[in-house]
Design a protein around this motif. Structure first.
Motif, PDB file in Angstrom:
ATOM      1  N   ASN A  37       0.825  -1.206   0.000  1.00 20.18           N
ATOM      2  CA  ASN A  37       0.000   0.000   0.000  1.00 20.18           C
ATOM      3  C   ASN A  37       0.860   1.255   0.000  1.00 20.18           C
ATOM      4  O   ASN A  37       2.045   1.193  -0.292  1.00 20.18           O
ATOM      5  N   HIS A  38       0.256   2.364   0.339  1.00 27.15           N
ATOM      6  CA  HIS A  38       0.966   3.623   0.138  1.00 27.15           C
ATOM      7  C   HIS A  38       1.040   4.454   1.411  1.00 27.15           C
ATOM      8  O   HIS A  38       0.597   4.022   2.476  1.00 27.15           O
ATOM      9  N   HIS A  39       1.592   5.653   1.253  1.00 27.85           N
ATOM     10  CA  HIS A  39       1.892   6.507   2.404  1.00 27.85           C
ATOM     11  C   HIS A  39       0.667   6.835   3.258  1.00 27.85           C
ATOM     12  O   HIS A  39       0.789   7.050   4.445  1.00 27.85           O
TER      13      HIS A  39
ATOM     14  N   ALA B 143       3.705  -0.296   3.596  1.00 29.48           N
ATOM     15  CA  ALA B 143       3.312   0.966   2.991  1.00 29.48           C
ATOM     16  C   ALA B 143       4.544   1.580   2.355  1.00 29.48           C
ATOM     17  O   ALA B 143       5.663   1.306   2.768  1.00 29.48           O
ATOM     18  N   ASN B 144       4.329   2.410   1.368  1.00 35.25           N
ATOM     19  CA  ASN B 144       5.434   2.952   0.606  1.00 35.25           C
ATOM     20  C   ASN B 144       5.390   4.468   0.590  1.00 35.25           C
ATOM     21  O   ASN B 144       4.360   5.054   0.273  1.00 35.25           O
TER      22      ASN B 144
ATOM     23  N   VAL C 211       5.580   7.558  -4.246  1.00 31.31           N
ATOM     24  CA  VAL C 211       4.379   7.440  -5.064  1.00 31.31           C
ATOM     25  C   VAL C 211       4.632   6.457  -6.220  1.00 31.31           C
ATOM     26  O   VAL C 211       5.587   6.625  -6.976  1.00 31.31           O
TER      27      VAL C 211
ATOM     28  N   PHE D 202      -2.699   2.230  -4.464  1.00 28.69           N
ATOM     29  CA  PHE D 202      -1.938   3.446  -4.751  1.00 28.69           C
ATOM     30  C   PHE D 202      -2.933   4.571  -5.021  1.00 28.69           C
ATOM     31  O   PHE D 202      -4.125   4.327  -5.193  1.00 28.69           O
TER      32      PHE D 202
ATOM     33  N   ALA E 101      -0.150   8.345  -8.298  1.00 29.96           N
ATOM     34  CA  ALA E 101       0.722   7.254  -8.754  1.00 29.96           C
ATOM     35  C   ALA E 101       0.445   6.851 -10.188  1.00 29.96           C
ATOM     36  O   ALA E 101       1.326   6.360 -10.891  1.00 29.96           O
TER      37      ALA E 101
END
Lengths: 331, 336
Positions: free
Chosen positions: B79-81, B128-129, B132, B159, B163
């Protein structure tokens, strides 16, 4: 005495890949034109015939995708070996390598591992000009979480690649285009050259030469010439730039009192600076009889013209010249 | 709201029956838990108890809960930030989540990752990343690995709309398509990439239209309708599990808070935010749906919020009592 078996650097790498894939079905190859084409430099030739397209995966021209595919597969139990066709193109994978591969383990509290290897050919000397001749190894040396390997012989290529693939960390494996066809003794049975072990490849008493990749051979040729003048070079190949085994280098400089670091990458910000700093900060400092010097690529892109290309990076005669000056005190 | 609920009940009639009251209630409870976590996170920040930044997903709870519940045990998540909600919906322990947020040794990442990098490898939450689209190429590798190991797992990668304009999106969707990888690409379109509105960043109506360029199915759903997200992600995951490859699901939602703590939100009006809060709030809508369907009582609905706050209170207490990482241990975890 039976004759020692010789392989080229490319053949040694291929034999290592084949043996790893035969032993462990988690190992697979992924990159551009590595299948029926056999890789731009032929390293993976024949492997798709043996292992099929599921384990020798040809990709679209998507370098971030190749790096990411290695990371994701490594995180979930596979042992990917990616190929970047020219080291120059790794610039298109940098986010995945620097911000993902190198960091996930630490960022996630030491609970994930990324056992991947990304192979790539560096270097000039083929007339490929500025965008196909880069030596970018020190970019990766600067990144915590990565390991950086640069074999200079067929023997080391096979043993270091095996060590890299068995390592549980992301490893940048830098080959050199001019080395692919060089020959040397390579045992058939699998063996490991451990990561993080420098090797004294020639003993000598007057000057320590620390050289990487294609420069190891040039340093040895320079040593042959200088030996005729009574100058004895001690040549050390770090083989693994990160982690760097500096103990043999420091020991050597204590013996010789002089040090020259030779690499193809441009001097400014290059790996040589690290080696020089380690020597200067060590107990070898007290033994120095001359300034520590670097001989490296000029601070220019690699030119196309053959003469210009030749003079852009250290050659045997420039090593001879620099070594002679250091030993004779003519600096 | 009543009319909307009836429409939604009608639209999701089969799904409501299939999931049953207990699961539906649990999903609503998860949405409350996410909101309570995020509200407390903001509060802790205001109180100076955490440093750094954070990206709150208040208003986006339906996407996280709908998607996570559509996946199965053993599936992978990237997943993302803006990822607190995804982790909680994935089943992460609020104590260890909060401890990570507060930088404590007992956190999921031993305080090394923080808000933007929460992962729980043991539950196949691969993290989580902060970059982007950073997770998209990794999802390709996870998909390849699943295929090579011949398991029936699926990788869910979430995302944002931002992204979809990174090059990594292009590389990843193409690779997933040509290799028929078991991946659900979930684009959580919350209308803004930091300050950039989707209307300015895209010259298409729906981001899911891009799927066609890769030969993938693409579908856009109301990301504030938890059951719509659940249905779309379930179908995409089932397709992936059948070996038919990846799907791009776009969930249109809205973030109530700024991009991060420093955001003064000059790029949008208060009226716009209020409109979403008053008319499209995912928790309000789902509560109303369950009330209208007679699946929960007013009292139960109220208790859910209280229960969520109590869980978060306990998580904060756990985290405050937890030790800081030891500086002597600063070098650990870089290399295996």
């Amino acid at each position: 005495m039976p004759e020692l078996r010789e392989l080229t650097y490319a053949e040694a790498l291929r034999e290592c890949l084949r043996q790893l894939m035969e032993e462990d079905e988690r190992v697979f190859l992924i990159g551009e034109d590595i299948g029926v084409y056999g890789g731009a430099f032929g390293v993976t030739a024949g492997l798709i015939e043996q292992f099929g397209p599921e384990r020798v995966i040809d990709t679209p021209i998507s370098e971030a995708g190749i790096a990411g595919a290695c990371i994701g597969a490594a995180l979930t139990g596979m042992r990917p070996i990616g190929e970047i066709q020219f080291m120059d193109f790794v610039t298109l994978s940098m986010e995945q390598l620097v911000l993902q591969a190198a960091k996930v383990r630490f960022m996630f509290g030491g609970k994930a591992s990324v056992p991947m290897v990304l192979r790539m050919p560096s270097g000039s000397g083929t007339g490929a000009a500025a965008q196909h001749s880069e030596s970018l190894e020190n970019w990766f040396v600067h990144v915590p979480g990565l390991k950086v390997v640069m074999p200079s012989t067929p023997y080391d290529a096979k043993g270091l690649l095996r060590a890299a693939v068995l390592d549980d960390n992301p490893v940048i494996f830098v080959e050199h285009k001019l080395l692919y066809k060089t020959k040397g003794h390579v045992p058939e049975a699998p063996y490991i050259v451990p990561l993080g072990q420098s090797k004294v490849v020639r003993e000598g008493s007057h000057l320590t030469v620390v050289a990487t990749s294609v420069m190891v051979g040039r340093a040895l040729q320079a040593a042959e010439q200088l030996a005729e003048e009574g100058i004895e070079l001690e040549v050390i190949d770090p083989r693994t730039l990160k982690p760097l085994d500096d103990a043999p280098i420091i020991e050597s400089v204590k013996k010789t009192g002089r040090a020259l670091v030779v690499h193809e990458a441009v001097e400014m910000g290059g790996f040589g600076g690290e080696v020089v700093a380690r020597i200067a900060a060590s107990e070898a400092f007290d033994y120095l009889e001359a300034p520590i010097r670097r001989l490296a690529g000029l601070d220019i892109p690699i030119p196309y013209n053959r003469r210009l290309e030749y003079h852009a990076v250290p050659q045997v005669e420039s090593i001879v010249r620099e070594a002679r000056k250091l030993v004779r005190g003519e600096y | 709201m009543m009319q909307l609920s009836q429409d939604l009940i009608q639209r999701h009639q089969d799904l409501i029956e299939a999931l049953g009251a207990e699961t539906l209630k649990a999903m609503l409870q998860e949405m409350h838990l996410i909101r309570a976590f995020e509200e407390r996170a903001e509060q802790l920040y205001m109180q100076g108890k955490v440093h750094g930044t954070m990206h709150l997903s208040i208003g986006q709870e339906a996407t996280a809960v709908g998607a996570a519940n559509a996946m199965q045990e053993g599936d992978y998540l990237l997943n993302h930030h803006r990822g607190h909600g995804h982790c909680l919906a994935w089943g992460s322990d609020p104590n260890r989540m909060m401890a990570e947020f507060m930088g404590k040794e007992t956190g999921y990442c031993r305080g090394r990752g923080g808000s933007m990098h929460i992962a729980d490898i043991e539950s196949n939450n691969l993290g989580a990343n902060g970059i982007v689209a950073g997770g998209l190429p990794i999802a390709v590798g996870v998909g390849l690995s699943i295929k090579m190991r011949r398991t029936s797992q699926v990788c869910l990668v979430i995302f944002g709309d931002g992204a979809a304009n990174e090059g990594a999106f292009h590389e990843a969707l193409n690779m997933a398509s040509i290799w028929r990888l078991p991946i659900v690409f979930l684009c959580e379109n919350n209308q803004y990439a930091m300050s950039m509105p989707v209307q300015q960043a895209f010259n298409i109506e729906n981001i899911s239209q891009r799927a066609a360029a890769y030969g993938l199915p693409g579908v856009t759903v109301d990301g504030n309708d938890v059951l719509a997200v659940y249905a779309a992600v379930s179908e995409a995951a089932a397709r992936a599990r059948r070996g038919e490859g990846a799907t791009l699901v776009e969930a249109k939602t809205y973030r109530y808070k700024g991009h991060s703590k420093s955001d003064k939100q000059v790029y949008r009006s208060r009226e716009e935010v209020r409109f979403w809060q008053e008319n499209r709030d995912p928790i309000m809508r789902f509560s109303q749906l369950l009330l209208t369907a007679g699946l929960i009582s007013e009292a139960e609905a109220a208790q859910m919020r209280e229960r969520a706050v109590a869980i978060i209170d306990a998580a904060v207490a756990f985290s405050e009592a937890s030790p800081e990482p030891d500086v002597a241990d600063i070098m650990s975890g870089v290399y295996a």
